[in-house]
Write a protein that holds these residues in place. Structure first.
Motif, PDB file in Angstrom:
ATOM      1  N   UNK A   1       0.871  -1.181   0.000  1.00  0.00           N
ATOM      2  CA  UNK A   1       0.000   0.000   0.000  1.00  0.00           C
ATOM      3  C   UNK A   1       0.905   1.226   0.000  1.00  0.00           C
ATOM      4  N   UNK A   2       0.372   2.346  -0.482  1.00  0.00           N
ATOM      5  CA  UNK A   2       1.158   3.578  -0.528  1.00  0.00           C
ATOM      6  C   UNK A   2       0.385   4.750   0.051  1.00  0.00           C
ATOM      7  N   UNK A   3       1.142   5.715   0.564  1.00  0.00           N
ATOM      8  CA  UNK A   3       0.581   6.970   1.072  1.00  0.00           C
ATOM      9  C   UNK A   3       1.522   8.090   0.645  1.00  0.00           C
ATOM     10  N   UNK A   4       0.962   9.283   0.414  1.00  0.00           N
ATOM     11  CA  UNK A   4       1.773  10.390  -0.097  1.00  0.00           C
ATOM     12  C   UNK A   4       2.226  11.378   0.976  1.00  0.00           C
ATOM     13  N   UNK A   5       1.826  11.174   2.225  1.00  0.00           N
ATOM     14  CA  UNK A   5       2.296  12.057   3.300  1.00  0.00           C
ATOM     15  C   UNK A   5       2.137  11.342   4.642  1.00  0.00           C
ATOM     16  N   UNK A   6       2.649  11.977   5.679  1.00  0.00           N
ATOM     17  CA  UNK A   6       2.627  11.366   6.998  1.00  0.00           C
ATOM     18  C   UNK A   6       1.236  11.152   7.568  1.00  0.00           C
ATOM     19  N   UNK A   7       0.312  12.105   7.300  1.00  0.00           N
ATOM     20  CA  UNK A   7      -1.061  11.936   7.809  1.00  0.00           C
ATOM     21  C   UNK A   7      -1.698  10.688   7.221  1.00  0.00           C
ATOM     22  N   UNK A   8      -1.625  10.575   5.877  1.00  0.00           N
ATOM     23  CA  UNK A   8      -2.202   9.403   5.216  1.00  0.00           C
ATOM     24  C   UNK A   8      -1.450   8.135   5.611  1.00  0.00           C
ATOM     25  N   UNK A   9      -0.132   8.257   5.760  1.00  0.00           N
ATOM     26  CA  UNK A   9       0.669   7.112   6.166  1.00  0.00           C
ATOM     27  C   UNK A   9       0.278   6.599   7.537  1.00  0.00           C
ATOM     28  N   UNK A  10       0.070   7.505   8.487  1.00  0.00           N
ATOM     29  CA  UNK A  10      -0.311   7.098   9.843  1.00  0.00           C
ATOM     30  C   UNK A  10      -1.704   6.467   9.839  1.00  0.00           C
ATOM     31  N   UNK A  11      -2.624   7.058   9.084  1.00  0.00           N
ATOM     32  CA  UNK A  11      -3.970   6.498   9.003  1.00  0.00           C
ATOM     33  C   UNK A  11      -3.941   5.095   8.384  1.00  0.00           C
ATOM     34  N   UNK A  12      -3.188   4.945   7.289  1.00  0.00           N
ATOM     35  CA  UNK A  12      -3.076   3.628   6.651  1.00  0.00           C
ATOM     36  C   UNK A  12      -2.378   2.633   7.569  1.00  0.00           C
TER      37      UNK A  12
END
Length: 124
Positions: free
Chosen positions: A30-41
């Motif tokens: 899975x991928x996320x483009x920033x820390x907020x999305x990364x933490x949520x994922x």
């Protein structure tokens, strides 16, 4: 093995996803483009391993790492960043990372990344 790639460059996300899936085909990525999305994922996906950049818009990788470590001391985290300041590296190492690679991701560093992922995988 579940892998989360947190990286603001879509190009680097795709390159890393392909690299990992080509060499470790049973990884779910899975991928996320920033820390907020990364933490949520991270909370939803519960990955076994996270690779993250440090310098991203919004919540950066260091802050995301701190949030994750408040909840989980065991998830493996590999930093892949152009930020090579000694103080920054020492700070993230104190937070308990599994490895640190400097950008850009050369062929040699890509091999090192794959080795780090294999080590983390078998340490589970």
């Amino acid at each position: 093995m579940k892998v989360l790639i947190v990286e603001d460059s879509i190009f680097v996300q795709k390159m890393m996803s392909k690299l990992i899936s080509d060499h470790i085909p049973d990884c779910e990525i899975r991928t996320a483009t920033n820390g907020e999305d990364g933490f949520q994922l991270y909370q939803e996906y519960e990955p076994d391993l996270i690779t993250t950049d440090l310098l991203m818009p919004g919540l950066g990788g260091q802050d995301m790492l701190r949030l994750i470590r408040e909840k989980d001391q065991n998830v493996k985290i590999i930093i892949l960043s152009a930020d090579i300041q000694k103080a920054t590296r020492e700070e993230v190492e104190e937070l308990g990372i599994s490895g640190f690679l400097n950008k850009p991701l050369t062929a040699e560093r890509a091999n090192t990344l794959l080795q780090m992922i294999q080590v983390a995988r078998y340490a589970e």
